[in-house]
Design a protein around this motif. Sequence first.
Motif, short mmCIF file in Angstrom:
data_model
loop_
_atom_site.label_atom_id
_atom_site.label_comp_id
_atom_site.label_asym_id
_atom_site.label_seq_id
_atom_site.Cartn_x
_atom_site.Cartn_y
_atom_site.Cartn_z
N ILE A 47 0.86 -1.18 0.00
CA ILE A 47 0.00 0.00 0.00
C ILE A 47 0.90 1.23 0.00
N ASN A 48 0.80 2.06 -1.04
CA ASN A 48 1.62 3.28 -1.14
C ASN A 48 0.70 4.47 -1.37
N LEU A 49 0.62 5.34 -0.36
CA LEU A 49 -0.29 6.49 -0.40
C LEU A 49 0.45 7.75 0.02
N SER A 50 0.02 8.89 -0.52
CA SER A 50 0.61 10.17 -0.09
C SER A 50 -0.42 11.28 -0.24
N ALA A 51 -0.26 12.33 0.59
CA ALA A 51 -1.16 13.47 0.54
C ALA A 51 -0.53 14.64 1.29
N THR A 52 -1.00 15.83 0.98
CA THR A 52 -0.56 17.04 1.68
C THR A 52 -1.68 17.50 2.61
N VAL A 53 -1.33 17.83 3.84
CA VAL A 53 -2.33 18.25 4.82
C VAL A 53 -2.93 19.60 4.39
N PRO A 54 -4.24 19.66 4.12
CA PRO A 54 -4.87 20.91 3.71
C PRO A 54 -5.09 21.84 4.92
N GLU A 55 -5.39 23.10 4.63
CA GLU A 55 -5.57 24.08 5.70
C GLU A 55 -6.70 23.73 6.66
N GLU B 26 9.51 11.88 8.49
CA GLU B 26 9.76 11.28 9.81
C GLU B 26 8.68 10.27 10.15
N LYS B 27 9.09 9.05 10.49
CA LYS B 27 8.13 8.02 10.85
C LYS B 27 7.40 8.39 12.14
N ILE B 28 6.10 8.23 12.14
CA ILE B 28 5.27 8.59 13.29
C ILE B 28 4.51 7.34 13.74
N ASP B 29 4.53 7.07 15.06
CA ASP B 29 3.82 5.89 15.55
C ASP B 29 2.78 6.25 16.62
N THR B 30 2.37 7.51 16.66
CA THR B 30 1.32 7.91 17.59
C THR B 30 0.16 8.55 16.83
N PRO B 31 -1.06 8.08 17.03
CA PRO B 31 -2.22 8.63 16.31
C PRO B 31 -2.55 10.05 16.74
N ARG B 32 -2.07 10.48 17.92
CA ARG B 32 -2.48 11.75 18.50
C ARG B 32 -1.66 12.95 18.04
N LEU B 33 -0.64 12.74 17.21
CA LEU B 33 0.19 13.85 16.75
C LEU B 33 -0.66 14.90 16.03
N LYS B 34 -0.52 16.18 16.44
CA LYS B 34 -1.25 17.27 15.78
C LYS B 34 -0.48 17.70 14.53
N LEU B 35 -1.18 17.90 13.45
CA LEU B 35 -0.54 18.20 12.17
C LEU B 35 -0.69 19.68 11.80
N LYS B 36 0.21 20.11 10.91
CA LYS B 36 0.17 21.47 10.37
C LYS B 36 -0.16 21.39 8.89
N SER B 37 -0.84 22.40 8.41
CA SER B 37 -1.16 22.41 6.98
C SER B 37 0.12 22.49 6.17
N GLY B 38 0.13 21.80 5.03
CA GLY B 38 1.30 21.77 4.16
C GLY B 38 2.24 20.61 4.41
N GLU B 39 2.08 19.90 5.54
CA GLU B 39 2.94 18.75 5.81
C GLU B 39 2.61 17.60 4.86
N GLU B 40 3.66 16.87 4.51
CA GLU B 40 3.49 15.75 3.58
C GLU B 40 3.34 14.43 4.34
N ILE B 41 2.26 13.74 4.06
CA ILE B 41 2.01 12.44 4.70
C ILE B 41 2.25 11.34 3.67
N VAL B 42 3.02 10.34 4.08
CA VAL B 42 3.28 9.18 3.21
C VAL B 42 2.97 7.91 3.99
N ILE B 43 2.24 7.01 3.36
CA ILE B 43 1.97 5.70 3.96
C ILE B 43 2.59 4.64 3.06
N ASP B 44 3.53 3.90 3.62
CA ASP B 44 4.13 2.74 2.93
C ASP B 44 3.83 1.53 3.80
N ALA B 45 2.71 0.89 3.50
CA ALA B 45 2.25 -0.23 4.34
C ALA B 45 2.41 -1.55 3.60
#
Length: 326
Positions: free
Chosen positions: A8-16, A53-72
């Motif tokens: 599973i390869n997914l990516s997205a940019t956090v919107p405002e 940066e790999k993240i393993d906590t669901p509670r992390l608060k995000l900022k707009s413009g950050e790039e999210i990548v999922i390589d599952a």
Amino acid sequence: MASNKLQINLSATVPENLFDKRLDQCLAVLFPEYSRSKLKEWILAGFVSVDGEKIDTPRLKLKSGEEIVIDAEQEVQVTSEAQHIDLNVVYEDEHILVIDKQAGLVVHPGAGNHDGTLLNALLAKVPEIDQVPRAGIVHRLDKDTTGLMVVAKTLPAQTSLVEQLQARSMGREYEALVMGTMIAGGVIDEPIGRHATKRTAMAVREFGKPAVTHYRVKEKFRAYTHLRLKLESGRTHQIRVHMSHINHPLVGDALYGGRPRLPKNASEHFINALRAFKRQALHAAQLTLMHPVSGEEMTFKAPLPEDFVTLLKDVREDTKINGIDI
């Protein structure tokens, strides 16, 4: 047992509009084709990264413009062999498959049915479906119940269909022939659970799972009734259990109906016809769902199978011969 790795390869940019939202909440919005539980599982497994940066906590608060990548990497167990079995395909595209299941076809392999099942047939017809859990089967029909079933050909389609089933937004209507003459339709709202003593049977139980069945009369006969039924829930053997509970078990249902009840003055032909019908008289006649990708509402219909049509003809003739005006 073979083991496949589904990438599973997914990516997205956090919107405002998702600024300061939790990672798990953002993923649910950005990748709605995957279940919340699956997305959380990927986060905890370290398959999700934010700005590299790999993240393993669901509670992390995000900022707009950050790039999210999922390589599952999802492991899919294939425990059954592909077998070429004829299926009556009503509809098919790259996401879903709708079939009109024939009587005698078991849906999942199990005790006494290790092959020759719908799952085996699906693995042969759509080889890539082995990457979807349970070969895309999201609901089932009993071995001797005929009619419509939808199968997911992809993981996102499976997620959507399961959510529709859980939200009770998928419409499923059945036709049945039951014992006894019913005057009018109604609703059965009784919880269903495992039978107290019969391992393979279900029953109305006080602490069972909620189950609601709506029914209306299509045609009345002197000793039987042809019904149209609609499910709100989808418990194992639900229609069979509910109709037996109100003393109108399905014709041919040995598990919940007991010995066949033969009406008085029945002809030898009619008695033989009843005894020859060796399955429950139940057919999944209509299926309504939202397409997992297009969102279009789709309704499929399947005519009664030949044996059911013949049974209704014989019941109708029995009523006429005995001079009963229903």
